[in-house]
Scaffold this motif. Structure first.
Motif, mmCIF file in Angstrom:
data_model
loop_
_atom_site.group_PDB
_atom_site.id
_atom_site.type_symbol
_atom_site.label_atom_id
_atom_site.label_comp_id
_atom_site.label_asym_id
_atom_site.label_seq_id
_atom_site.Cartn_x
_atom_site.Cartn_y
_atom_site.Cartn_z
ATOM 1 N N VAL A 230 6.061 2.044 -9.777
ATOM 2 C CA VAL A 230 5.751 3.039 -8.744
ATOM 3 C C VAL A 230 6.447 4.362 -9.032
ATOM 4 C CG1 VAL A 230 5.926 3.575 -6.289
ATOM 5 C CG2 VAL A 230 5.338 1.256 -7.017
ATOM 6 N N MET A 231 7.726 4.317 -9.406
ATOM 7 C CA MET A 231 8.457 5.557 -9.673
ATOM 8 C C MET A 231 7.883 6.278 -10.883
ATOM 9 S SD MET A 231 10.615 6.064 -7.306
ATOM 10 C CE MET A 231 11.639 7.340 -8.023
ATOM 11 N N GLN A 232 7.476 5.525 -11.896
ATOM 12 C CA GLN A 232 6.869 6.153 -13.071
ATOM 13 C C GLN A 232 5.567 6.844 -12.680
ATOM 14 O OE1 GLN A 232 5.754 3.422 -16.144
ATOM 15 N NE2 GLN A 232 5.027 4.985 -17.523
ATOM 16 N N LEU A 233 4.770 6.194 -11.837
ATOM 17 C CA LEU A 233 3.507 6.780 -11.403
ATOM 18 C C LEU A 233 3.736 8.053 -10.594
ATOM 19 C CD1 LEU A 233 0.412 6.521 -11.155
ATOM 20 C CD2 LEU A 233 0.809 5.199 -9.066
ATOM 21 N N LEU A 234 4.683 8.010 -9.659
ATOM 22 C CA LEU A 234 4.975 9.191 -8.843
ATOM 23 C C LEU A 234 5.496 10.335 -9.694
ATOM 24 C CD1 LEU A 234 6.653 7.561 -5.706
ATOM 25 C CD2 LEU A 234 4.339 8.470 -5.897
ATOM 26 N N GLU A 235 6.316 10.001 -10.690
ATOM 27 C CA GLU A 235 6.860 11.045 -11.564
ATOM 28 C C GLU A 235 5.758 11.686 -12.397
ATOM 29 O OE1 GLU A 235 10.453 11.666 -14.835
ATOM 30 O OE2 GLU A 235 9.916 9.658 -14.147
ATOM 31 N N GLU A 236 4.856 10.872 -12.926
ATOM 32 C CA GLU A 236 3.758 11.411 -13.728
ATOM 33 C C GLU A 236 2.859 12.326 -12.899
ATOM 34 O OE1 GLU A 236 1.838 7.959 -15.197
ATOM 35 O OE2 GLU A 236 3.272 7.619 -16.832
ATOM 36 N N ARG A 237 2.669 11.997 -11.635
ATOM 37 C CA ARG A 237 1.824 12.807 -10.760
ATOM 38 C C ARG A 237 2.565 13.996 -10.152
ATOM 39 N NH1 ARG A 237 -1.486 8.501 -6.960
ATOM 40 N NH2 ARG A 237 -2.785 7.553 -8.585
ATOM 41 N N GLY A 238 3.888 14.020 -10.300
ATOM 42 C CA GLY A 238 4.676 15.071 -9.672
ATOM 43 C C GLY A 238 4.713 14.953 -8.162
ATOM 44 N N GLU A 239 4.690 13.712 -7.639
ATOM 45 C CA GLU A 239 4.584 13.497 -6.199
ATOM 46 C C GLU A 239 5.847 12.902 -5.583
ATOM 47 O OE1 GLU A 239 1.193 11.023 -5.686
ATOM 48 O OE2 GLU A 239 -0.264 12.624 -6.055
ATOM 49 N N ALA B 145 -4.772 -13.722 -4.113
ATOM 50 C CA ALA B 145 -4.405 -13.887 -2.698
ATOM 51 C C ALA B 145 -3.214 -13.018 -2.326
ATOM 52 C CB ALA B 145 -4.104 -15.362 -2.426
ATOM 53 N N PHE B 146 -2.162 -13.049 -3.160
ATOM 54 C CA PHE B 146 -0.960 -12.269 -2.850
ATOM 55 C C PHE B 146 -1.239 -10.769 -2.872
ATOM 56 C CE2 PHE B 146 2.515 -15.585 -4.085
ATOM 57 C CZ PHE B 146 2.294 -16.217 -2.869
ATOM 58 N N MET B 147 -1.990 -10.298 -3.884
ATOM 59 C CA MET B 147 -2.253 -8.866 -3.984
ATOM 60 C C MET B 147 -3.140 -8.386 -2.834
ATOM 61 S SD MET B 147 -2.654 -8.067 -8.074
ATOM 62 C CE MET B 147 -2.510 -6.288 -7.815
ATOM 63 N N VAL B 148 -4.150 -9.162 -2.487
ATOM 64 C CA VAL B 148 -5.050 -8.760 -1.402
ATOM 65 C C VAL B 148 -4.317 -8.772 -0.064
ATOM 66 C CG1 VAL B 148 -7.090 -9.436 -0.077
ATOM 67 C CG2 VAL B 148 -7.161 -9.445 -2.575
ATOM 68 N N VAL B 149 -3.595 -9.859 0.215
ATOM 69 C CA VAL B 149 -2.875 -9.960 1.493
ATOM 70 C C VAL B 149 -1.807 -8.878 1.601
ATOM 71 C CG1 VAL B 149 -1.300 -11.403 2.833
ATOM 72 C CG2 VAL B 149 -3.348 -12.403 1.811
ATOM 73 N N LYS B 150 -1.054 -8.649 0.536
ATOM 74 C CA LYS B 150 -0.023 -7.611 0.570
ATOM 75 C C LYS B 150 -0.653 -6.235 0.732
ATOM 76 C CE LYS B 150 3.936 -5.700 -1.927
ATOM 77 N NZ LYS B 150 4.749 -5.707 -3.164
ATOM 78 N N GLY B 151 -1.761 -5.992 0.014
ATOM 79 C CA GLY B 151 -2.432 -4.700 0.138
ATOM 80 C C GLY B 151 -2.931 -4.459 1.551
ATOM 81 N N VAL C 8 -1.186 0.966 -4.970
ATOM 82 C CA VAL C 8 -0.038 1.253 -5.832
ATOM 83 C C VAL C 8 1.074 0.228 -5.641
ATOM 84 C CG1 VAL C 8 1.831 2.905 -6.245
ATOM 85 C CG2 VAL C 8 -0.519 3.718 -6.014
ATOM 86 N N MET C 9 1.264 -0.251 -4.405
ATOM 87 C CA MET C 9 2.408 -1.121 -4.111
ATOM 88 C C MET C 9 2.002 -2.575 -3.907
ATOM 89 S SD MET C 9 4.663 1.356 -1.587
ATOM 90 C CE MET C 9 6.204 0.553 -2.050
ATOM 91 N N ALA C 10 0.796 -2.963 -4.317
ATOM 92 C CA ALA C 10 0.319 -4.323 -4.050
ATOM 93 C C ALA C 10 0.864 -5.356 -5.023
ATOM 94 C CB ALA C 10 -1.212 -4.359 -4.080
ATOM 95 N N GLN C 11 1.550 -4.913 -6.074
ATOM 96 C CA GLN C 11 2.047 -5.865 -7.071
ATOM 97 C C GLN C 11 3.452 -6.373 -6.730
ATOM 98 O OE1 GLN C 11 4.447 -2.622 -7.777
ATOM 99 N NE2 GLN C 11 2.232 -2.389 -7.882
ATOM 100 N N GLY C 12 3.840 -7.449 -7.381
ATOM 101 C CA GLY C 12 5.228 -7.891 -7.303
ATOM 102 C C GLY C 12 6.072 -7.062 -8.248
#
Length: 614
Positions: A134-143, A308-314, A337-341
């Motif tokens: 997540v932090m890598q993604l936010l940094e790449e987007r400048g967000e 199941a975990f990704m859908v329920v968490k999302g 973005v945050m649906a993974q473990g």
């Protein structure tokens, strides 16, 4: 004879380091992150790959120290004052998301026939999102500094904090899992010992650690400070381990206790190298521990629980985001973005396995589920970009640039534009200001500035903003391509309007001069000269002489710009890269009324070997 020599197993060390050095850059280049690189490298060199290692658990036990040190550094960043400032986002949004996700994911395990303890550990591990991804993604987007980015960072921060009580809870759940006894069967003596250890560690940290480091600092021995930092981390971890709690909890508490110490930055610098290499080793060991035979034999179950975990968490993340008044687009993006473990799930599952809540087969399956979810996340994000329409900013409460008639038009009202506009406003100049950042416009309104919404790269917006009627246009945006595009549009459409441009670097400056702007200034040039002038004065150079030296530097820089323009912009770029001969030194000692010292005279000519890009 070489075979008879006894010493460290250099082959194992070389294989471990080589695997990380090769895999991590490749995976980061592919946009998958360093964590997945380490995991893949561990899988390749482990017992289910090239078989360089047959017992990854031995490496895993040593590498767990990387997690311990990681939590110590997290603790160092968790000053009570910072936690208080982010309390609403962290303990409101973050705690709500973690709580809802943990409840629903635990329900998935219970609904599919697993005991409560196992279901909770499996679900709680998946709640902990991958901070690295997540932090890598936010940094790449400048967000990272944006509003939605700060919300994600706050949630990640709460999840980082949540690992500590979760690890303690796993230790307390162990008797339930082992004996299937009710909660009243807990060993209250062990709980008392654990609580006593925590209280003792807090007291020791409050009254002993700062005096200890103050005493050691007086010895001025860097290696002693480094040894003391490691002693504190490992000592606190040992106390927690002996008390039946998590080593990571001890390290985290030690970090928090030292978070407002004057030695915090020194401790972080001392521990960071050990943390980095051991944490990488930890992920390598986790990759080695992935039992492909178990995954292959249970692939249907693995794929089911990944989905199941990704859908329920999302879904849970989306619901929480909407309850906290986020837009549909932001909520959906956060859910994907945050649906993974994440990385901490491996720590939680390893701890649960060591205390008997999980067996080796369950640990292997859960580890595989986490890894697959991490691999799928970048793919899901790419898919989301194609599904979602480009988000349009809400213009509620914001006026669009139309029919403006100020004598000066300022494009961009960030830090540079705010400062540049102040003398004009103080002189009573009629200034019109446009910006395309809604949050910036709203923030400026709170301080009494009227900023209109408009994109300076569009000719229709420039016309509506009064660029053709203005005496001067100030381009104060921060992206070099945008700066040049605006300048070229204005000079092509309104050639008689004076254009004053903020320049990003030397190449941007040369392009702006070619475009015909009346004035340009590199955003760091004058501040750097002022910085250097004050440094000279601080070193004992007379103010008059320092000003004379700075004037000489400024003059020679202008001469170099003229030479680069005469040779064309391409020649200027080659000059910056060192591919063309430098026409004279960038600066040189000036033998004026006051002679420069020998030291200064030796240092200044050395600058002729490099050309500034600023």
């Amino acid at each position: 004879m070489a075979a008879e020599l006894h010493g460290p197993d250099l082959l194992s060390a070389v294989v471990l380091l080589g695997a990380g050095v090769v895999a991590v850059p490749v995976f980061k280049r592919l946009g998958l992150g360093s964590v997945l690189g380490y995991l893949a490298a561990g899988l390749v060199i482990g017992p289910f790959g090239l078989k360089f290692f047959s017992d990854p658990q031995t490496i895993l036990h040593v590498a767990e120290l990387g997690v311990v040190m990681f939590l110590f550094i997290i603790g160092l960043e968790m000053q009570p004052s910072r936690l208080w400032g982010l309390r609403k986002e962290i303990f409101g949004l973050g705690a709500l998301q973690v709580g809802v996700c943990a409840l629903l994911l635990t329900g998935v395990g219970i609904a599919t026939g697993f005991p409560v303890a196992i279901s909770f550990v499996a679900g709680a591990g998946f709640v902990l999102t991958s901070t690295a991804i997540v932090m890598q993604l936010l940094e790449e987007r400048g967000e990272i500094s944006s509003t939605k980015g700060q919300r994600m960072v706050s949630i990640l921060l709460l999840e980082d904090l949540a690992i500590v009580p979760l690890l303690a809870l796993v230790a307390f759940l162990a008797p339930i899992a082992a004996t299937d006894a009710p909660p009243s069967g807990l060993r209250w003596m062990d709980i008392g010992i654990g609580v006593g250890a925590v209280v003792g560690l807090i007291v020791a940290g409050r009254y002993l650690l700062n005096p200890l480091f103050r005493f050691l600092a007086q010895s001025r021995a860097r290696e002693v400070m480094t040894a003391a930092a490691l002693l504190v981390v490992l000592g606190a971890a040992l106390v927690m381990q002996v008390s039946g709690l998590s080593m990571a909890m001890g390290a985290f508490l030690a970090g928090v206790l030292l978070s407002e110490s004057t030695f915090r930055h020194q401790l972080e610098a001392d521990v960071e190298p050990f943390r980095g290499i051991l944490l990488g080793l930890f992920f390598l060991a986790v990759g080695m521990s992935l039992d492909l035979s178990v995954v292959t034999a249970n692939w249907r179950s693995v794929l089911f629980y990944v989905a199941a975990f990704m859908v329920v968490k999302g879904i849970a993340i989306y619901i929480v985001a909407r309850l906290m008044r986020s837009s549909h687009t932001e909520a959906l993006e956060r859910a994907v973005v945050m649906a993974q473990g994440g990385e901490f799930a491996f720590v939680l599952y390893s701890t649960a396995t060591s205390v008997g809540i999980l067996d080796g087969r369950a640990n292997a399956m859960l580890t595989a589920i986490i890894i697959i979810s991490m691999v799928l996340t970048p793919i899901a994000i790419i898919g989301l970009r194609y599904i979602l329409p480009r988000e349009k900013q809400s213009l509620d409460g914001v006026d669009v640039a139309e029919g403006l008639s100020g004598s000066v038009l300022v494009i961009g009202f960030g830090r540079f534009g705010q400062i540049a506009s102040q003398p004009l406003l103080m002189r009573g100049v009629d200034v019109s200001i446009i910006d395309n950042d809604i949050e910036m416009i709203q923030a400026a309104a709170e301080f009494g500035f009227k900023v209109y919404y408009g994109d300076g790269t569009r000719l229709d917006i420039l016309h509506a903003a009064g660029a053709g009627r203005a005496q001067a246009v100030l381009i104060c945006v921060d992206k070099p391509d945008t700066i040049l595009a605006i300048a070229e549009h204005i000079k092509a459409e309104y050639p008689l309007v004076q254009v004053y441009a903020r320049s990003f670097d030397r190449g941007n400056t040369l392009a702006l001069i070619k475009a015909g702007v009346e004035y340009q200034i590199r955003e760091t040039f004058e501040s750097a000269l002022s910085f250097g002038e004050n440094t000279l004065i601080g070193l004992g150079v007379a103010p008059e002489e320092a000003a004379e030296i700075i004037g000489d530097v400024r003059q020679r820089d202008a001469e170099r710009l003229d030479l680069q323009l005469a040779g064309g912009i391409h020649a200027g770029n080659d000059l910056m890269k060192g591919n063309a001969p430098v026409p004279g030194p960038l600066v040189k000692p000036r033998q004026s009324g006051r002679a420069l010292s020998e030291e200064t005279a030796r240092v200044l000519p050395a600058a002729q070997t490099a050309d500034s890009a600023n």
